[in-house]
Enzyme design. Structure first.
Site, PDB file in Angstrom:
ATOM      1  N   ASP A 249      45.635  33.951  40.934  1.00 20.28           N
ATOM      2  CA  ASP A 249      44.805  35.148  40.870  1.00 20.28           C
ATOM      3  C   ASP A 249      43.910  35.138  39.635  1.00 20.28           C
ATOM      4  OD1 ASP A 249      47.328  37.430  42.134  1.00 20.28           O
ATOM      5  OD2 ASP A 249      45.830  36.246  43.189  1.00 20.28           O
ATOM      6  N   LYS A 271      40.751  38.233  43.157  1.00 15.70           N
ATOM      7  CA  LYS A 271      39.897  39.310  43.630  1.00 15.70           C
ATOM      8  C   LYS A 271      39.276  40.016  42.431  1.00 15.70           C
ATOM      9  CE  LYS A 271      43.076  40.061  47.470  1.00 15.70           C
ATOM     10  NZ  LYS A 271      44.039  39.054  47.022  1.00 15.70           N
ATOM     11  N   MET A 384      44.666  49.006  37.297  1.00 15.56           N
ATOM     12  CA  MET A 384      43.342  48.928  37.939  1.00 15.56           C
ATOM     13  C   MET A 384      42.636  50.285  37.912  1.00 15.56           C
ATOM     14  SD  MET A 384      44.669  46.665  41.195  1.00 15.56           S
ATOM     15  CE  MET A 384      46.101  47.747  41.379  1.00 15.56           C
TER      16      MET A 384
END
Length: 459
Positions: A249, A271, A384
Site C-alpha cells: 500500500d 490508494k 483518513m
C-alpha cells in the site's frame, strides 16, 4: 574470507583440551554439549571441568603439556594462561596436521569457534575469524531475537520425516516440498504450539505431492505498522523475507519495504484520495491468482490489516477460494503515532476509553454518530480524516464538545518526517491549512492531547 564454516561431528570423538581454568571450562562445556569425549591436560582444573570429563567418559592428566598428548585427540584446543605454552601446542598440532584452536590468538589457529545460535538440532555459527568476537556475539543476540523458538521443533520434525520425504519425492520436488513445509501452514501450526498437527499435515500433503504434485501457494497478510521499521513484529519480518511477490500500500514506508526479500516481485496496489490505482475487488482476486500459481504472496499493509485496512475482505475472498493464509497484526497508526507524539490514548484524568473512527468521505459526506462521539471522557482517533477535518471539528462542537477541546494532527507519524500540529476543535482546521499538513495524517481529539507538550519525545 579467511575461514570457511565447517561442522564437526564430535559424538564420542576424543578432543584434547590443554588448560584447566575458567576459559578452558567454557570450551569444555561447548565440546561436551556436542557429545565430545574430553581429554584434559593441566596441572589443576576446576571442579566443573573435572565433572565434565567424567560425564564424557574421557580422561584427565594432572601434569604439564607434552607433545605426545596430541596422540590422544582428533581436535585440539589450547586454553592455558601461558602464551608460550599455547604457542607450543599450536606448533605441535600444525606439524601433525591436527585442527587446533588457541583461545584469543587467531594467528595460532587453524579453526575458530563461532558464536552459536542453537535451536534443537539446528545451529548457526557467526564467525569473525577471531578479529571481532564481541561483534560476532552481538550479531548472535540479534539472530536469537529474530528466530522463532519453534525452529527447534521444525528441525526435529524434519529429522523424523526426512527419510519418508526422500523416498516419496525426487530431488527437485523435495526442495520445493521442504520450502512449503518451512514457510507454509505446517510451520504455522508448529509456531502456534501444535507440532503434532503440523507433522500430520506434512504427511498428508506428502502423499498428495507424491501422487500428483501441484504448486501450493499461500498469502501472508502482514501489518507493516505506521512507518518506523523498528515497530515491525519478528514474525512479520520473517514472512517478509520468505515472500515471492509483495502487494503493498501507499502507507507502507520505504524503510519497511526495504526489509522485504530483495528478489521478491513488488506490486504497488495503493490508494490515494480520489484515485484508486487498483480496485479492491481486483486486489482480492490478484491474491488468489498469485497463490494458485504456487507463490508465497505478501500482502503488506500500513498499520494493522484489520483496522480500516480491508484485511477482512481480503481473507474472506481467500477463504472462499480455499487459499491458505496467515494474518500478522501490526501496530496500528493510532497507537504508534500517539505514542511518538507524546499523547497517551487513555489517561485516568482525561479519558477512560478510546474510539477508532474512519474519517473517509463517502460520496462527499461524513455520516457518523456524532452525539455518541461528542460524549466526554473519551479519546477520538480519526483515520483518513484530513479531508473531512472541518466537518469533524464542526460536528463534534455542534453536538456538545466544547470548542476548546484539545485536538491534534500527527503527520507522517513515527517517521523522521513526523510533525505534530496541536490546537482545539475551533482552531485545528485553520492550523492544518496554515501548516500545509499532508496525508497521511491522524486526527486525535480529547483531553489527552493537552499532555503532548509535556510528554513528547520524538523530535
Amino acid at each position: 574470507m579467511r575461514y570457511i564454516p565447517l561442522a564437526f561431528d564430535l559424538i564420542d570423538r576424543p578432543c584434547l583440551l590443554v588448560g584447566g581454568g575458567p576459559v578452558a571450562t567454557r570450551k569444555a562445556r561447548l565440546l561436551r554439549k556436542a557429545g565430545a569425549r574430553l581429554v584434559v591436560v593441566a596441572p589443576d582444573i576446576t571442579d566443573e571441568l573435572r565433572e565434565l570429563v567424567r560425564e564424557s567418559g574421557g580422561q584427565y592428566y594432572p601434569e604439564p603439556y607434552r607433545t605426545d598428548f596430541l596422540d590422544l585427540g582428533e581436535l585440539v584446543i589450547a586454553a592455558t594462561s601461558e602464551e608460550s605454552v599455547n604457542a607450543i601446542v599450536s606448533a605441535d598440532a600444525r606439524a601433525l596436521r591436527l585442527p587446533v584452536n588457541v583461545v584469543d590468538s587467531p594467528e595460532l589457529c587453524t579453526f575458530t569457534v563461532p558464536a552459536l545460535v542453537e535451536r534443537g538440532p539446528l545451529s548457526i555459527g557467526i564467525s569473525s575469524g577471531g578479529a571481532a568476537p564481541v561483534l560476532a556475539r552481538s550479531i548472535r543476540a540479534q539472530l536469537e531475537a529474530l528466530l522463532s523458538p519453534a525452529v527447534a521443533s521444525m528441525a526435529e520434525m524434519a529429522a523424523r520425516t526426512r527419510d519418508r520425504v526422500k523416498e516419496a519425492l525426487p530431488e527437485p520436488q523435495r526442495k520445493d516440498f521442504w520450502q512449503w513445509v518451512f514457510t507454509g501452514p505446517v510451520a504455522s501450526k508448529v509456531e502456534s504450539g501444535k507440532p503434532e498437527e503440523g507433522e500430520a499435515q506434512l504427511l498428508e500433503v506428502l502423499e498428495k505431492w507424491a501422487g500428483s504434485p501441484e504448486p501450493t501457494g499461500e498469502v501472508y497478510l502482514v501489518g507493516g505498522g505506521p512507518g518506523d521499521p523498528d515497530l515491525l513484529t519478528f514474525r512479520a519480518l520473517r514472512l517478509m523475507q520468505q515472500a515471492d511477490v509483495v502487494l503493498y500500500d501507499r502507507l507502507v514506508s520505504k524503510e519497511v519495504l526495504e526489509l522485504v526479500r530483495r528478489d521478491a516481485e513488488r506490486v504497488y496496489v495503493g490508494k490515494k484520495r480520489e484515485f484508486h490505482s487498483v480496485p479492491q475487488d481486483n486486489i482480492n482476486q490478484l491474491l488468489v491468482d498469485l497463490a494458485r500459481e504456487g507463490k508465497k504472496v505478501l500482502r503488506l499493509k500500513g498499520g494493522d490489516p484489520f483496522i480500516f485496512g480491508r484485511g477482512g475482505e481480503e481473507i474472506d475472498r481467500l477463504a472462499d477460494a480455499r487459499i491458505p493464509f496467515q494474518v500478522v497484526p501490526g501496530i496500528t497508526a493510532a497507537s504508534g503515532c500517539a505514542s511518538y507524539a507524546g499523547i497517551p490514548l487513555t489517561h485516568r484524568d482525561h479519558a477512560q476509553s478510546v474510539r477508532f473512527i474512519t474519517g473517509h468521505l463517502k460520496e462527499g459526506e461524513l455520516v457518523l454518530p456524532w452525539k455518541e462521539l461528542a460524549s466526554p471522557g473519551q479519546t477520538l482517533v480519526f483515520y483518513m480524516g484530513l479531508t473531512g477535518l472541518d466537518t469533524i471539528c464542526a460536528q463534534l462542537a455542534a453536538h456538545g464538545l466544547p470548542a476548546e477541546t484539545p485536538a491534534a494532527l500527527v503527520e507522517k507519524g513515527t517517521t523522521p518526517e513526523q510533525r505534530v500540529v496541536v490546537g482545539n476543535l475551533q482552531t485545528l482546521p485553520d492550523l492544518a491549512r496554515e501548516r500545509e499538513v499532508q496525508a497521511p495524517a491522524l486526527t486525535i481529539v480529547g483531553g489527552v492531547v493537552s499532555l503532548h507538550e509535556k510528554l513528547q519525545w520524538f523530535r
